[in-house]
Motif scaffolding. Structure first.
Motif, PDB file in Angstrom:
ATOM      1  N   LEU A  26      11.874 -88.617 -22.848  1.00 38.18           N
ATOM      2  CA  LEU A  26      10.459 -88.991 -22.863  1.00 38.18           C
ATOM      3  C   LEU A  26      10.011 -89.489 -24.203  1.00 38.18           C
ATOM      4  N   GLN A  27       9.250 -90.620 -24.156  1.00 39.40           N
ATOM      5  CA  GLN A  27       8.853 -91.065 -25.364  1.00 39.40           C
ATOM      6  C   GLN A  27       7.338 -91.336 -25.578  1.00 39.40           C
ATOM      7  N   PRO A  28       6.590 -91.077 -26.594  1.00 38.87           N
ATOM      8  CA  PRO A  28       5.263 -91.258 -26.914  1.00 38.87           C
ATOM      9  C   PRO A  28       4.941 -92.619 -26.521  1.00 38.87           C
ATOM     10  N   LEU A  29       3.681 -92.844 -26.078  1.00 32.54           N
ATOM     11  CA  LEU A  29       2.947 -94.036 -25.658  1.00 32.54           C
ATOM     12  C   LEU A  29       1.409 -93.772 -25.766  1.00 32.54           C
ATOM     13  N   PHE A  30       0.936 -94.959 -26.666  1.00 36.02           N
ATOM     14  CA  PHE A  30      -0.621 -94.608 -26.766  1.00 36.02           C
ATOM     15  C   PHE A  30      -1.506 -95.780 -25.925  1.00 36.02           C
ATOM     16  N   ILE A  31      -2.474 -95.525 -25.114  1.00 31.28           N
ATOM     17  CA  ILE A  31      -3.237 -96.700 -24.565  1.00 31.28           C
ATOM     18  C   ILE A  31      -4.537 -96.682 -25.242  1.00 31.28           C
ATOM     19  N   ASP A  32      -4.892 -98.143 -25.677  1.00 29.05           N
ATOM     20  CA  ASP A  32      -6.394 -98.680 -25.810  1.00 29.05           C
ATOM     21  C   ASP A  32      -6.889 -99.576 -24.899  1.00 29.05           C
ATOM     22  N   LEU A  33      -8.153 -98.936 -24.509  1.00 27.72           N
ATOM     23  CA  LEU A  33      -8.877 -99.772 -23.318  1.00 27.72           C
ATOM     24  C   LEU A  33     -10.234-100.340 -24.014  1.00 27.72           C
ATOM     25  N   ASP A  34     -10.465-101.482 -23.751  1.00 27.65           N
ATOM     26  CA  ASP A  34     -11.903-102.072 -23.718  1.00 27.65           C
ATOM     27  C   ASP A  34     -12.243-102.407 -22.549  1.00 27.65           C
ATOM     28  N   LEU A  35     -13.441-101.587 -22.030  1.00 28.00           N
ATOM     29  CA  LEU A  35     -13.810-102.017 -20.822  1.00 28.00           C
ATOM     30  C   LEU A  35     -15.239-102.669 -20.614  1.00 28.00           C
ATOM     31  N   TYR A  36     -15.325-103.971 -20.284  1.00 25.53           N
ATOM     32  CA  TYR A  36     -16.661-104.760 -20.451  1.00 25.53           C
ATOM     33  C   TYR A  36     -17.313-104.544 -19.183  1.00 25.53           C
ATOM     34  N   LEU A  37     -18.750-104.546 -19.182  1.00 27.89           N
ATOM     35  CA  LEU A  37     -19.527-104.453 -17.850  1.00 27.89           C
ATOM     36  C   LEU A  37     -20.951-104.556 -18.301  1.00 27.89           C
ATOM     37  N   ASP A  38     -21.777-104.682 -17.216  1.00 27.61           N
ATOM     38  CA  ASP A  38     -23.310-104.681 -17.541  1.00 27.61           C
ATOM     39  C   ASP A  38     -23.773-103.497 -17.647  1.00 27.61           C
ATOM     40  N   ILE A  39     -24.450-102.822 -18.926  1.00 33.01           N
ATOM     41  CA  ILE A  39     -24.798-101.783 -19.154  1.00 33.01           C
ATOM     42  C   ILE A  39     -26.243-101.520 -18.952  1.00 33.01           C
ATOM     43  N   THR A  40     -27.207-102.636 -18.373  1.00 35.81           N
ATOM     44  CA  THR A  40     -28.613-102.559 -18.426  1.00 35.81           C
ATOM     45  C   THR A  40     -28.993-101.347 -17.430  1.00 35.81           C
ATOM     46  N   ASP A  41     -28.655-101.112 -16.294  1.00 34.02           N
ATOM     47  CA  ASP A  41     -28.965-100.149 -15.289  1.00 34.02           C
ATOM     48  C   ASP A  41     -28.645 -98.800 -16.002  1.00 34.02           C
ATOM     49  N   ALA A  42     -27.518 -98.552 -16.731  1.00 29.09           N
ATOM     50  CA  ALA A  42     -26.813 -97.221 -17.284  1.00 29.09           C
ATOM     51  C   ALA A  42     -28.090 -97.014 -18.632  1.00 29.09           C
ATOM     52  N   ILE A  43     -28.546 -97.944 -19.175  1.00 32.43           N
ATOM     53  CA  ILE A  43     -29.358 -97.728 -20.618  1.00 32.43           C
ATOM     54  C   ILE A  43     -30.732 -97.293 -19.840  1.00 32.43           C
ATOM     55  N   GLN A  44     -31.132 -97.941 -18.681  1.00 36.35           N
ATOM     56  CA  GLN A  44     -32.404 -97.637 -18.323  1.00 36.35           C
ATOM     57  C   GLN A  44     -32.647 -96.353 -17.506  1.00 36.35           C
ATOM     58  N   SER A  45     -31.552 -96.041 -16.712  1.00 37.90           N
ATOM     59  CA  SER A  45     -31.662 -94.881 -16.029  1.00 37.90           C
ATOM     60  C   SER A  45     -30.814 -93.583 -16.699  1.00 37.90           C
ATOM     61  N   GLN A  46     -29.959 -93.716 -17.364  1.00 38.30           N
ATOM     62  CA  GLN A  46     -29.062 -92.774 -17.937  1.00 38.30           C
ATOM     63  C   GLN A  46     -28.446 -91.962 -16.821  1.00 38.30           C
ATOM     64  N   ASP A  47     -27.987 -92.949 -15.675  1.00 41.08           N
ATOM     65  CA  ASP A  47     -27.282 -92.252 -14.605  1.00 41.08           C
ATOM     66  C   ASP A  47     -25.786 -92.829 -14.875  1.00 41.08           C
ATOM     67  N   ILE A  48     -24.805 -91.763 -14.737  1.00 38.43           N
ATOM     68  CA  ILE A  48     -23.558 -92.085 -14.844  1.00 38.43           C
ATOM     69  C   ILE A  48     -22.942 -93.066 -13.803  1.00 38.43           C
ATOM     70  N   THR A  49     -23.394 -92.919 -12.645  1.00 37.65           N
ATOM     71  CA  THR A  49     -23.100 -93.768 -11.429  1.00 37.65           C
ATOM     72  C   THR A  49     -23.206 -95.187 -11.742  1.00 37.65           C
ATOM     73  N   THR A  50     -24.328 -95.471 -12.620  1.00 36.36           N
ATOM     74  CA  THR A  50     -24.449 -97.128 -12.893  1.00 36.36           C
ATOM     75  C   THR A  50     -23.535 -97.491 -14.041  1.00 36.36           C
ATOM     76  N   THR A  51     -22.655 -96.705 -14.543  1.00 35.51           N
ATOM     77  CA  THR A  51     -21.508 -97.327 -15.512  1.00 35.51           C
ATOM     78  C   THR A  51     -20.101 -96.949 -14.995  1.00 35.51           C
ATOM     79  N   VAL A  52     -19.123 -96.957 -16.001  1.00 33.15           N
ATOM     80  CA  VAL A  52     -17.856 -96.598 -15.885  1.00 33.15           C
ATOM     81  C   VAL A  52     -17.608 -94.953 -16.450  1.00 33.15           C
ATOM     82  N   ASN A  53     -17.304 -94.181 -15.858  1.00 34.20           N
ATOM     83  CA  ASN A  53     -17.216 -92.787 -16.437  1.00 34.20           C
ATOM     84  C   ASN A  53     -15.879 -92.939 -16.935  1.00 34.20           C
ATOM     85  N   TYR A  54     -15.705 -92.735 -18.456  1.00 36.80           N
ATOM     86  CA  TYR A  54     -14.314 -92.673 -18.976  1.00 36.80           C
ATOM     87  C   TYR A  54     -13.405 -91.726 -18.879  1.00 36.80           C
ATOM     88  N   SER A  55     -14.035 -90.650 -18.247  1.00 39.61           N
ATOM     89  CA  SER A  55     -13.252 -89.474 -17.972  1.00 39.61           C
ATOM     90  C   SER A  55     -12.543 -89.719 -16.861  1.00 39.61           C
TER      91      SER A  55
END
Length: 120
Positions: A26-55
């Motif tokens: 087994l060897q270590p491996l690291f992953i970096d992610l940049d996830l691009y999306l429209d966050i307009t609804d998430a900003i306005q509603s603060q509802d996790i279902t309107t964005t991508v849950n990083y968990s």
């Protein structure tokens, strides 16, 4: 409004390498992610279902790598992870995935491969 969720240095251990000897341990491996999306609804509603849950992103990758624990090339692994994330989260406009293999070269801190997926 276009936004970006960044996840840095997700850490996993798996069997990866060109030689059979490399894939024996087994060897270590690291992953970096940049996830691009429209966050307009998430900003306005603060509802996790309107964005991508990083968990949820992390859990999906972890489960996938537990089921696919051996790779020859970092390129293939990186493409698989990018494809998995992109296809699993339809709100994403673009995904940038970088996989780092710190043990690849003794003279380098890290060696990485980046894959970008974008909706047409």
């Amino acid at each position: 409004m276009l936004g970006k969720i960044t996840i840095k240095e997700l850490q996993y251990t798996l069997k990866i390498g060109v030689t059979e000897q490399e894939r024996q341990q087994l060897q270590p491996l690291f992953i970096d992610l940049d996830l691009y999306l429209d966050i307009t609804d998430a900003i306005q509603s603060q509802d996790i279902t309107t964005t991508v849950n990083y968990s949820d992103v992390q859990k999906k990758i972890k489960k996938y790598l537990e089921e696919h624990e051996s790779y020859i090339l970092v390129e293939r692994l990186c493409d698989d992870v990018a494809t998995l994330v992109f296809s699993s989260f339809p709100l994403l406009y673009k995904v940038r995935c970088t996989c780092w293999k710190p043990s690849a070269l003794s003279s380098a801190k890290n060696v990485g491969v980046t894959v970008v997926k974008k909706r047409k």
